[in-house]
Write an enzyme that holds these catalytic residues in place. Structure first.
Site, mmCIF file in Angstrom:
data_model
loop_
_atom_site.group_PDB
_atom_site.id
_atom_site.type_symbol
_atom_site.label_atom_id
_atom_site.label_comp_id
_atom_site.label_asym_id
_atom_site.label_seq_id
_atom_site.Cartn_x
_atom_site.Cartn_y
_atom_site.Cartn_z
ATOM 1 N N GLY A 192 0.830 -1.205 0.000
ATOM 2 C CA GLY A 192 0.000 0.000 0.000
ATOM 3 C C GLY A 192 0.857 1.245 0.000
ATOM 4 O O GLY A 192 2.021 1.228 -0.416
ATOM 5 N N GLY A 197 1.832 2.477 5.329
ATOM 6 C CA GLY A 197 2.976 1.620 5.653
ATOM 7 C C GLY A 197 3.659 2.070 6.940
ATOM 8 O O GLY A 197 4.078 1.247 7.766
ATOM 9 N N GLU A 214 5.624 -3.221 0.978
ATOM 10 C CA GLU A 214 5.672 -3.028 -0.479
ATOM 11 C C GLU A 214 4.930 -1.728 -0.762
ATOM 12 O O GLU A 214 3.704 -1.686 -0.769
ATOM 13 C CB GLU A 214 4.998 -4.220 -1.187
ATOM 14 C CG GLU A 214 5.655 -5.560 -0.914
ATOM 15 C CD GLU A 214 7.007 -5.711 -1.623
ATOM 16 O OE1 GLU A 214 7.273 -4.996 -2.594
ATOM 17 O OE2 GLU A 214 7.805 -6.566 -1.177
ATOM 18 N N CYS A 248 1.606 0.393 -9.206
ATOM 19 C CA CYS A 248 2.688 0.931 -8.364
ATOM 20 C C CYS A 248 3.985 1.131 -9.142
ATOM 21 O O CYS A 248 4.762 2.021 -8.824
ATOM 22 C CB CYS A 248 2.933 0.009 -7.178
ATOM 23 S SG CYS A 248 3.280 -1.682 -7.692
#
Ligand code: NAD
Length: 459
Positions: A192, A197, A214, A248
């Site tokens: 996310g 995070g 990640e 991403c």
């Protein structure tokens, strides 16, 4: 929040902890679970595709290539190699530990938590689960509440296919996740934003729980004067507008040398028209923005840049057309990760200035460089830091099961895919096995001068 959420969650968690003590999780269990997960994906392809469509008009090709397909190929790769990975690795034993043998074992962590993001809601939730299962762990999955149709479907399917004693799905958004994070997990795998995070890492730190993050960020693409502009344009347009830019590792912005800027722009426009046609809004392969909050944020990012192509939007259907911008470093489009179908283009003359531009910003998840001079490519590889790199391509480095996938610095910590997923979800335990046949007195006090002399020779 659903009444009784916390009590139900605590019950689920306690049951999994209890089962963990008695359930064998050796090779056979892992293989069965992975095969069952593959079956889930194959047998439910249509309902998964329908849910992806309902969430954000993700078409069948992208679903096959970037969602189910990725997880299935991860499962196949793991099944081919798992028995070998599970073998203890023998290493040599130094003289001072003779008579003895040394090995590295891969221990499961225990109860793991996988928190997914919404943009690839199948892939980003289930690919880490492949790692968790291959490592012999119990796992609680928390799908993103934002891709609600997929989350609901996953909640229905997982208990039908996988071992209910050790694998559970917990639904919810920030409030539920906050409660979830009160529990003690043996490993947390989070995908996310950096903002969330940080919250996850702070909570995990309180109980020293290992965490894999990640995350995202602004991934640059550098286009040098000697690049093959036709292929560069095609690959950039493909990687940027797939999933409507909600990827991403999508190229977030372009740095291009002036001599090829005009040609690149006209080739990219031609590619957009070729891929999606004139009526992009009608195109079934072009995704929608996931929700109105993100739609409004993206439209706001257009401010202060010149629109070179596209720029059309419709809030009712959450549609934003593929958009190319001429931007400056201080433009709004350069102020945050775009995560949508908007591509700022900045002209920079010198490679050293491009490298400086990248290095002045947080370390990106991916970096792309297009060009042929190997000296230039090497300079970019050596002088920049990013989670991964594709040279003369975008995104594809993350599709290789032999390459680790993950970020560095602000774009994350830890990595996975292929064997790296197995490693991420297991603890490398050092084991020294000694014989008692010989017991050299050297290490025991009293420490005489002669013992000191000998220890210096041996170490
Ligand atoms: P997000 O951080 O908003 O949400 C991720 C997960 O965290 C969701 O399951 C959500 O329910 C949960 N969450 C949200 N707010 C929370 C809070 N306050 N406390 C606890 N949990 C909370 O991210 P997103 O919008 O789903 O995804 C977009 C971001 O993720 C982008 O930055 C993107 O680059 C990054 N991303 C990274 C990868 C990767 O593999 N590195 C993949 C996809 C997306």
């Amino acid at each position: 929040m659903k009444p009784g959420f916390e009590a139900e969650l605590n019950q689920t968690y306690a049951a999994i902890r209890k089962s963990l003590k008695t359930s064998p999780r050796g090779y056979e269990w892992r293989r069965q679970q992975l095969l069952a997960l593959k079956l889930l994906l194959v047998e439910n392809e249509k309902s998964i595709n329908d849910a992806l469509w309902a969430d954000f008009h993700k078409g069948a090709f992208e679903a096959a290539a970037t969602e189910q397909g990725i997880v299935i190929s991860e499962i196949d790769f793991v099944l081919e190699n798992l028995e070998t990975w599970m073998e203890p690795i023998s290493v040599s034993t130094p003289l001072f530990n003779q008579i003895g043998t040394s090995e590295i074992r891969h221990d499961p962590f225990g109860v793991t938590l996988v928190i997914g993001a919404w943009n690839y809601p199948i892939n980003l939730l289930l690919a880490p689960v492949v790692g968790a299962l291959s490592g012999g762990n119990a796992v609680i999955l928390k799908p993103s509440e934002i891709s609600a149709n997929v989350a609901k479907l996953i909640g229905e399917l997982i208990p039908k296919y996988l071992d209910k004693n050790l694998i559970a799905v917990v639904q919810g958004g920030p409030d539920e996740t906050e409660i979830l994070l009160k529990l003690k997990f043996d490993l947390i795998f989070f995908t996310g934003s950096g903002k969330v995070g940080t919250i996850v890492a702070e909570k995990a730190a309180k109980s020293l729980t290992p965490t894999i993050l990640e995350l995202g960020g602004k991934s640059p693409a550098l286009v040098l004067a000697d690049a093959d502009i036709k292929v560069t344009a095609k690959r950039l347009v493909w990687g940027k507008f797939m999933n409507a830019g909600q990827t991403c590792v999508a190229p977030d912005y372009l740095l291009v040398q002036p001599s090829v800027k005009k040609e690149l722009l006209s080739e990219m426009i031609a590619c957009i028209q070729e891929f999606y046609g004139e009526q992009i809004q009608e195109n079934k392969d072009y995704c929608r923005i996931i929700n109105e909050r993100n739609f409004d944020r993206l439209v706001g990012l257009l401010e202060g840049s010149k629109i070179l192509f596209g720029g059309k939007s419709d809030r009712a259907s959450r549609f934003i057309s593929p958009t190319l911008l001429e931007s400056k470093p201080e433009s709004k489009a350069m102020s945050e990760e775009i995560f949508g179908p908007i591509l700022p283009i900045l002209e920079i003359s010198e490679l050293s200035q491009m490298i400086e531009f990248v290095n002045e910003r947080p370390k990106p998840l991916a970096l792309y460089v297009f060009g042929h001079d190997l000296g230039n490519i090497d300079r970019v590889l050596e002088e920049t830091s990013s989670g991964g790199v594709s040279v003369n391509d975008v995104i594809m480095h993350m599709a290789s099961p032999n390459l680790p996938f993950g970020g560095v610095g602000a774009s994350g910590m830890g990595n996975y895919h292929g064997e790296y997923s197995f490693r991420a979800f297991t603890h490398e335990k050092s084991v020294l096995k000694k014989s008692t046949l010989i017991d050299v007195p050297l290490r025991y006090a009293p420490y005489t001068d002669s013992k000191i002399k000998w220890i210096k020779r041996l170490i």
